[in-house]
Each structure stands twice: as structure tokens, then as C-alpha cells.
Design an enzyme around this catalytic site. Structure first.
Site, PDB file in Angstrom:
ATOM      1  N   LYS A 110       0.829  -1.209   0.000  1.00 46.39           N
ATOM      2  CA  LYS A 110       0.000   0.000   0.000  1.00 46.39           C
ATOM      3  C   LYS A 110       0.868   1.267   0.000  1.00 46.39           C
ATOM      4  CE  LYS A 110      -2.425   0.148   3.635  1.00 46.39           C
ATOM      5  NZ  LYS A 110      -3.325  -0.103   4.763  1.00 46.39           N
ATOM      6  N   ARG A 163      -1.970  -9.500  13.286  1.00 45.00           N
ATOM      7  CA  ARG A 163      -2.429  -8.373  12.462  1.00 45.00           C
ATOM      8  C   ARG A 163      -3.105  -8.880  11.192  1.00 45.00           C
ATOM      9  NH1 ARG A 163       3.200  -6.162  11.994  1.00 45.00           N
ATOM     10  NH2 ARG A 163       2.527  -4.628  10.497  1.00 45.00           N
ATOM     11  N   ARG A 193      11.996  -6.893   6.472  1.00 39.51           N
ATOM     12  CA  ARG A 193      11.863  -5.451   6.728  1.00 39.51           C
ATOM     13  C   ARG A 193      12.931  -4.954   7.705  1.00 39.51           C
ATOM     14  NH1 ARG A 193       6.283  -2.251   7.211  1.00 39.51           N
ATOM     15  NH2 ARG A 193       5.895  -3.307   9.174  1.00 39.51           N
ATOM     16  N   ARG A 230     -12.443  -0.117   7.867  1.00 43.51           N
ATOM     17  CA  ARG A 230     -11.949  -1.339   8.509  1.00 43.51           C
ATOM     18  C   ARG A 230     -13.105  -2.290   8.808  1.00 43.51           C
ATOM     19  NH1 ARG A 230      -6.599   0.637   9.296  1.00 43.51           N
ATOM     20  NH2 ARG A 230      -5.672  -0.182  11.162  1.00 43.51           N
ATOM     21  N   ARG A 259      12.110  -4.063  13.518  1.00 49.00           N
ATOM     22  CA  ARG A 259      11.139  -3.589  14.515  1.00 49.00           C
ATOM     23  C   ARG A 259      10.600  -4.738  15.350  1.00 49.00           C
ATOM     24  NH1 ARG A 259       6.714  -0.143  11.415  1.00 49.00           N
ATOM     25  NH2 ARG A 259       5.510  -1.812  12.323  1.00 49.00           N
TER      26      ARG A 259
END
Ligand code: AMP
Length: 213
Positions: free
Chosen positions: A14, A170, A124, A85, A159
Site C-alpha cells: 500500500k 495483524r 523489513r 476497517r 522492529r
């Protein structure tokens, strides 16, 4: 150019798609997460709620997004990122967009297989100083020097929430809440699915260009 509503699981691309539309077509990018984080700086209760990973109330997010949309200049294309959402939000958002005459939109569902998403989570790397994000598992998104930020030369970190366990949560929450939203837009006839599984995203961005015009 059509307004864009993105529906995509975390790390589907996104951010890249949005950046492409902003840079090349002058879109404005409204991320509900960013809007809320700004508000949470002055609101401890909101901050705690967001840190718990829970969704904020539909009333709050809808009134915030309405406030933002009221200020969109005429003929200015925009991206909505992070909303809706829930099915309730999707229906209310339609009422807001219709009321403001901003209903020329396409909903883009960025489709990526879960194992590829997991590969991206593992790859990431974030800069703790300037917050730039890299990905060593996506072509063209790795740092020039391994482990070092291109912009400020800080040592890159992984992270804490970029773990498989956290991602799984998630992802599951995204699937559960968004499935009825996807069905809603599919039935309305405004849903486009763009696959973004390849490491080289050139083709996906080309499809995106066709979808917004
Ligand atoms: P994001 O950056 O999109 O992951 O959003 C960060 C946090 O903001 C989420 O975990 C929610 O607490 C809140 N949030 C963002 N968008 C919405 C929304 N449309 N409805 C409810 N809560 C939201």
C-alpha cells in the site's frame, strides 16, 4: 482520475502504491493511522487504546475522516488508506462521500499470498533515527550498504512487531474485519484486485495506472 480506497493486508505494498500515485499523479494521501497518531499525541486515552492494537470507535474515525474530506479541494484526487476497517464504516463512508460529491472512487484490493507477506515481514529493516523503511527481500528496496540507512547512515534494526507472531495477529484481524467489506464493494461493482506478489513491482504499478484512469 478516480479517488482510491486501498484494502490490503500489512506489507502488501500500500505504501509503494500510494507513493506512486502521490508522486506521479498528484494524489493526496489520507492515512487514518497517521491522522489518529497525530491526535493521540494530545490524547493519552486514545494513545493507550491504539497501543493495545484495538480499533477506535466508528464514530470517532468517521467524524475525523469527514472533517478531512470536507477540506479536499475540488477535482483533487485522493487516497483513503486505513478506512474502512468494518462493514459499518464502509456504509457510513459511502454516505459521507455521496454527501460531499466525492463518490468517483475505485476500491483497490492489493492481493499477495500470505507466505510472500511473511517473507516481506522477515526482510523489513527500519531506521531508528529517520524512520526510513527498507526491505531486503524486495528488489530495489534494500539499503545500498547492508545494515546501514541510505539517508542518515544509522544502523538499521528489525522492529519489535515485525515478528511472525505479531504479523499473524495483524493479518488475522485484517482478514476477519475486511472480508465483509470486500464483499460489499464487490457487490457494488467498484472493486479491483491487483496482484502484487512479484519482487519487481513495475507490472503491478502499470496495472494501477490503468485502474485509476
Ligand atoms: P494503521 O497505521 O492503519 O495500522 O492504524 C493504527 C491504529 O489506528 C489501528 O491499530 C487502530 O487503532 C487505529 N485505526 C486506524 N484506522 C482505523 C479505522 N478505520 N477504524 C478504527 N481504528 C482505526
Amino acid at each position: 482520475m478516480k479517488n482510491v480506497i486501498f484494502l490490503a493486508p500489512p506489507l502488501a505494498g500500500k505504501g509503494t502504491f500510494s507513493e506512486y500515485l502521490v508522486k506521479n499523479f498528484g494524489y493526496l494521501h489520507y492515512s487514518t493511522g497517521d491522522i489518529l497518531r497525530k491526535k493521540a499525541n494530545e490524547d493519552k486515552q486514545l494513545k493507550a487504546l491504539m497501543e493495545s492494537g484495538a480499533l477506535v470507535s466508528d464514530d470517532l474515525i468517521l467524524s475525523l475522516i469527514e472533517e478531512v474530506l470536507q477540506k479536499v479541494p475540488k477535482n483533487q484526487p485522493f487516497i483513503l488508506d486505513g478506512i474502512p476497517r468494518t462493514l459499518h464504516q464502509a456504509k457510513k463512508l459511502d454516505i459521507i462521500l455521496n454527501g460531499l460529491n466525492l463518490n468517483q472512487y475505485v476500491v483497490i484490493n492489493i492481493d499477495v499470498r500470505k507466505d510472500i507477506l511473511i517473507d516481506r515481514v522477515i526482510g523489513r529493516r527500519s531506521c531508528p533515527n529517520c524512520h526510513r523503511v527498507f526491505n531486503i527481500n524486495i528488489k530495489g528496496f534494500g539499503p545500498k550498504v547492508e545494515g546501514v540507512c541510505d539517508d542518515c547512515s544509522s544502523v538499521l534494526i528489525q522492529r519489535e512487531d515485525d515478528t511472525l507472531e505479531s504479523y499473524e495477529k495483524r493479518y488475522q484481524s485484517y482478514v476477519e474485519s475486511t472480508s465483509p467489506v470486500i464483499t460489499y464493494y464487490k457487490e457494488k461493482g467498484c472493486l479491483k484486485v491487483i496482484s502484487n506478489e512479484k519482487s519487481d513491482q513495475t507490472e503491478a504499478l502499470q496495472i494501477l495506472r490503468g485502474v485509476i484512469s
